[in-house]
Design a protein around this motif. Structure first.
Motif, short mmCIF file in Angstrom:
data_model
loop_
_atom_site.label_atom_id
_atom_site.label_comp_id
_atom_site.label_asym_id
_atom_site.label_seq_id
_atom_site.Cartn_x
_atom_site.Cartn_y
_atom_site.Cartn_z
N LYS A 142 -0.05 5.13 -8.68
CA LYS A 142 -0.04 5.24 -10.13
C LYS A 142 -1.48 5.11 -10.63
CE LYS A 142 -0.27 1.03 -12.06
NZ LYS A 142 -0.79 -0.06 -11.26
N HIS A 172 4.05 -0.56 -5.55
CA HIS A 172 4.05 -1.61 -4.54
C HIS A 172 5.03 -2.73 -4.84
CE1 HIS A 172 1.22 -3.72 -7.19
NE2 HIS A 172 1.36 -4.80 -6.45
N TYR A 173 5.53 -2.81 -6.09
CA TYR A 173 6.54 -3.84 -6.37
C TYR A 173 7.82 -3.59 -5.57
CZ TYR A 173 4.28 -7.17 -9.23
OH TYR A 173 3.48 -8.21 -9.61
N LYS A 176 7.94 -5.60 -2.35
CA LYS A 176 7.94 -7.08 -2.37
C LYS A 176 9.29 -7.59 -1.87
CE LYS A 176 4.35 -7.58 -5.75
NZ LYS A 176 3.25 -8.42 -5.36
N PHE A 208 6.19 -10.45 -15.93
CA PHE A 208 5.03 -10.35 -15.05
C PHE A 208 3.88 -11.05 -15.78
CE2 PHE A 208 0.93 -8.37 -14.62
CZ PHE A 208 0.75 -8.18 -13.26
N GLU A 210 -0.10 -12.82 -15.31
CA GLU A 210 -1.26 -13.06 -14.46
C GLU A 210 -2.21 -14.00 -15.18
OE1 GLU A 210 -2.01 -9.09 -11.68
OE2 GLU A 210 -3.03 -9.24 -13.60
N ARG A 217 -12.08 -4.29 -13.81
CA ARG A 217 -11.36 -3.01 -13.85
C ARG A 217 -11.21 -2.52 -15.30
NH1 ARG A 217 -6.04 -3.85 -12.57
NH2 ARG A 217 -5.51 -1.79 -11.81
N TYR A 220 -11.18 1.33 -16.16
CA TYR A 220 -9.90 2.01 -15.90
C TYR A 220 -8.84 1.53 -16.88
CZ TYR A 220 -5.15 1.35 -14.10
OH TYR A 220 -3.80 1.23 -14.02
N ASP A 229 0.12 0.28 -17.21
CA ASP A 229 -0.38 -0.33 -15.97
C ASP A 229 0.74 -1.06 -15.22
OD1 ASP A 229 -2.52 -1.02 -14.17
OD2 ASP A 229 -2.43 -3.06 -14.97
N VAL A 230 1.63 -1.71 -15.94
CA VAL A 230 2.61 -2.57 -15.28
C VAL A 230 4.06 -2.30 -15.72
CG1 VAL A 230 3.36 -4.99 -15.08
CG2 VAL A 230 0.93 -4.44 -14.92
N HIS A 234 6.15 -0.97 -12.55
CA HIS A 234 6.71 -2.12 -11.81
C HIS A 234 7.95 -2.69 -12.49
CE1 HIS A 234 3.06 -1.60 -9.70
NE2 HIS A 234 2.30 -2.44 -10.38
N LYS A 331 -1.88 -10.05 -19.02
CA LYS A 331 -3.02 -10.55 -18.26
C LYS A 331 -3.61 -11.73 -19.00
CE LYS A 331 -4.09 -6.42 -15.76
NZ LYS A 331 -4.05 -6.89 -14.38
N ARG A 336 0.55 -17.47 -13.03
CA ARG A 336 0.90 -16.26 -12.28
C ARG A 336 2.38 -16.34 -11.98
NH1 ARG A 336 -0.30 -12.28 -8.35
NH2 ARG A 336 0.51 -12.73 -6.28
N GLN A 368 7.34 -13.75 -7.34
CA GLN A 368 6.11 -14.41 -6.88
C GLN A 368 5.61 -15.35 -7.95
OE1 GLN A 368 3.84 -10.77 -6.42
NE2 GLN A 368 2.79 -11.07 -8.35
C1 BG6 Z 1 -1.23 -3.25 -10.24
C2 BG6 Z 1 -1.85 -3.28 -11.60
O1 BG6 Z 1 -0.37 -2.16 -10.11
O2 BG6 Z 1 -0.50 -4.44 -10.03
C3 BG6 Z 1 -2.73 -4.49 -11.76
O3 BG6 Z 1 -2.62 -2.12 -11.78
C4 BG6 Z 1 -1.97 -5.75 -11.41
O4 BG6 Z 1 -3.23 -4.57 -13.08
C5 BG6 Z 1 -1.28 -5.60 -10.06
O5 BG6 Z 1 -2.91 -6.81 -11.37
C6 BG6 Z 1 -0.40 -6.78 -9.74
O6 BG6 Z 1 0.04 -6.72 -8.42
P1 BG6 Z 1 0.44 -8.05 -7.64
O7 BG6 Z 1 1.02 -7.55 -6.37
O8 BG6 Z 1 -0.83 -8.83 -7.45
O9 BG6 Z 1 1.40 -8.78 -8.50
#
Ligand code: BG6
Length: 478
Positions: A142, A172-173, A176, A208, A210, A217, A220, A229-230, A234, A331, A336, A368
């Motif tokens: 993405k 990638h979610y 997990k 989610f 962080e 970044r 971007y 982004d999320v 995800h 963010k 987290r 997580q």
């Molecule tokens: C990414 C986002 O896809 O996922 C990032 O672009 C984000 O902004 C990240 O920090 C979070 O991934 P994870 O696996 O660290 O929770």
């Protein structure tokens, strides 16, 4: 196919994603002997680099123990690097030549660790110059488009040259551990399936959080914002796994058919159901200066890009009609955490009166940190009195599976690509639905130039978000 040679090509080999995620993942898979025996890796990027530079750049992310130095050498011995542009054929012809030199009939996997602006030209050049006898698979990251229109445009281009079976849209979610467990927990437990509906559930939150900002970044991120982004990827993927019907089987397309079906029922997000935020600096965050989003030199001083969003979605079907799905992401928050939380309706006709306060049942899947499933329930306080209190049934991976290392999401997903397993990859119609849900609101935000609400670095985000969640039946329990 494990007997056939494979060449794994990292496009954008000098970038952040390749350095921090892709090379380390390839090394771990190689180290654990999970890849085909005959494997080669080729990095491709515009910079003038050598394999040795890549080795140095990636070293701190590889987690190499003392007894693995020899193995690491052999990993880098099957690594190559080619310098080339993303929009002219010379580099790709050279790449093809190199692949053939390594093995004439190998399978080829191309990882697009690239800015989306070059997806079109790179995919065309691969198609024209780097196809061969063996299988070709592409992994695309993405952001896949910026809205429904750009998604359609890119999708039309890609599907004109690569089949759906060759295309792996990575989220990638989906790799997990706890996200993977959602289907098992839901469909292998009778106790959950009977309460999984509007009659019993009051609201579902998918969060989610962080504790850090955009961390270099900003350039971007400012183009995309937190919803793209999320949330659009995800969180929507998690929502589809939580809300879909039971698939006919575990085949990739049976699962994805159900995900698409439920996503089609999700109504377009409305502006009144969104709260946006942007973090500001905190001069004394945990004893040190925490910079605000707009303090990042790569972010324009007057940026109105959101770094926090809460959105309430509704699913218009028999199971979920009227139940708020509250998506929250941000963010630079206080912690987290990524989790799914189902809050259940109140017990009707309660017989417990003051001083007993009956709290709702909650079922939480913590993605997580520290994978866990726990359930909040009411119980009698032990002892002579007959008072109730809230307690938990707790299934924490850390205490249940002591000493078991969970695979990293990227590790699992890259292995899936090697094995041709598409269960955990996003099909084009899923992505279409995800963009359909968010595009009207994203357009409106841009058109009206809606300013996000400032929140302090390290806080819970704007209080307006908590208010909107509360209005949608969510009870904050701290
Ligand atoms: C990414 C986002 O896809 O996922 C990032 O672009 C984000 O902004 C990240 O920090 C979070 O991934 P994870 O696996 O660290 O929770």
């Amino acid at each position: 196919d494990y007997d056939i040679a494979h060449v794994f090509i990292v496009l954008g080999a000098s970038g952040d994603l390749a350095t921090k995620k892709i090379y380390p993942t390839l090394w771990w898979l190689y180290r654990d002997q999970l890849l085909p025996k005959k494997i080669f890796f080729i990095g491709y990027a515009r910079s003038n680099l050598t394999v040795d530079d890549i080795k140095k750049k990636t070293h701190k992310y590889l987690k190499v123990s003392n007894d693995q130095t020899k193995l690491l050498e052999s990993f880098f011995n099957v690594n190559y690097y080619i310098q080339g542009n993303y929009d002219d054929k010379d580099g790709f012809e050279q790449l093809d030549k190199k692949i053939k030199e390594l093995d004439m009939c190998s399978h080829r996997i191309f990882y697009f660790a690239l800015p989306p602006t070059v997806y079109k030209s790179v995919s065309s050049l691969i198609h024209l110059h780097c196809r061969a006898a063996g299988l070709t698979r592409i992994i695309v990251e993405k952001p896949f488009g910026r809205d429904l229109e750009s998604y359609k445009d890119l999708s039309k281009h890609l599907s004109g040259i690569f089949t759906e079976e060759e295309t792996y849209r990575i989220d990638h979610y989906l790799g997990k551990e706890m996200v993977q467990n959602l289907m098992v927990l839901r469909f292998a437990n009778r106790i959950f399936s009977t309460v999984w509906n509007r009659d019993n559930v009051a609201c579902v939150t998918i969060s989610f959080k962080e504790p850090f900002g955009t961390q270099g970044r900003g350039g971007y991120f400012d183009n995309f914002g937190i919803i793209r982004d999320v949330m659009q990827n995800h969180l929507i993927q998690i929502l589809s796994l939580v809300s879909m019907e039971k698939p006919v089987s575990l085949k990739a397309d049976d699962i994805r058919n159900e995900k698409v079906k439920v996503l089609k029922c999700v109504r377009e997000l409305k502006l009144e159901n969104v709260v946006l935020g942007q973090y500001e600096g905190d001069p004394d965050g945990e004893g040190e200066m925490k910079e605000g989003y707009r303090d990042d030199p790569t972010v324009p001083n007057d940026s109105i890009t959101s770094t926090f969003a809460l959105a309430v979605l509704y699913i218009n079907n028999e199971r979920w009609d009227g139940i708020p799905f509250i998506l929250r992401c941000g963010k630079a928050l206080n912690e987290r955490k990524a989790e799914v939380r189902l809050q259940f309706r109140d017990v009707p006709g309660s017989i417990f009166t003051t001083p007993n306060v009956i709290h709702r049942n909650e079922l939480v899947f913590r993605v997580q940190p520290g994978e866990a499933v726990y359930m909040k329930l009411m119980s009698k306080e032990p002892g002579m009195l007959f008072d109730c209190h809230q307690t938990e049934l707790d299934f924490t991976y850390g205490s249940k599976y002591v000493g078991i290392d969970l695979p990293d999401a990227y590790e699992r997903l890259i292995l899936d690509v090697v094995c041709g397993n598409q269960i955990n990859f996003v099909r084009s119609d899923e992505l279409y639905e995800a963009w359909r849900i968010f595009t009207p609101v994203l357009n409106e935000i841009e058109k009206q130039k809606i300013k996000p609400i400032p929140y302090r670095f390290g806080s819970r985000g704007p209080k307006e978000a908590d208010e909107l969640a509360a209005k949608n039946n969510f009870i904050y329990s701290g």
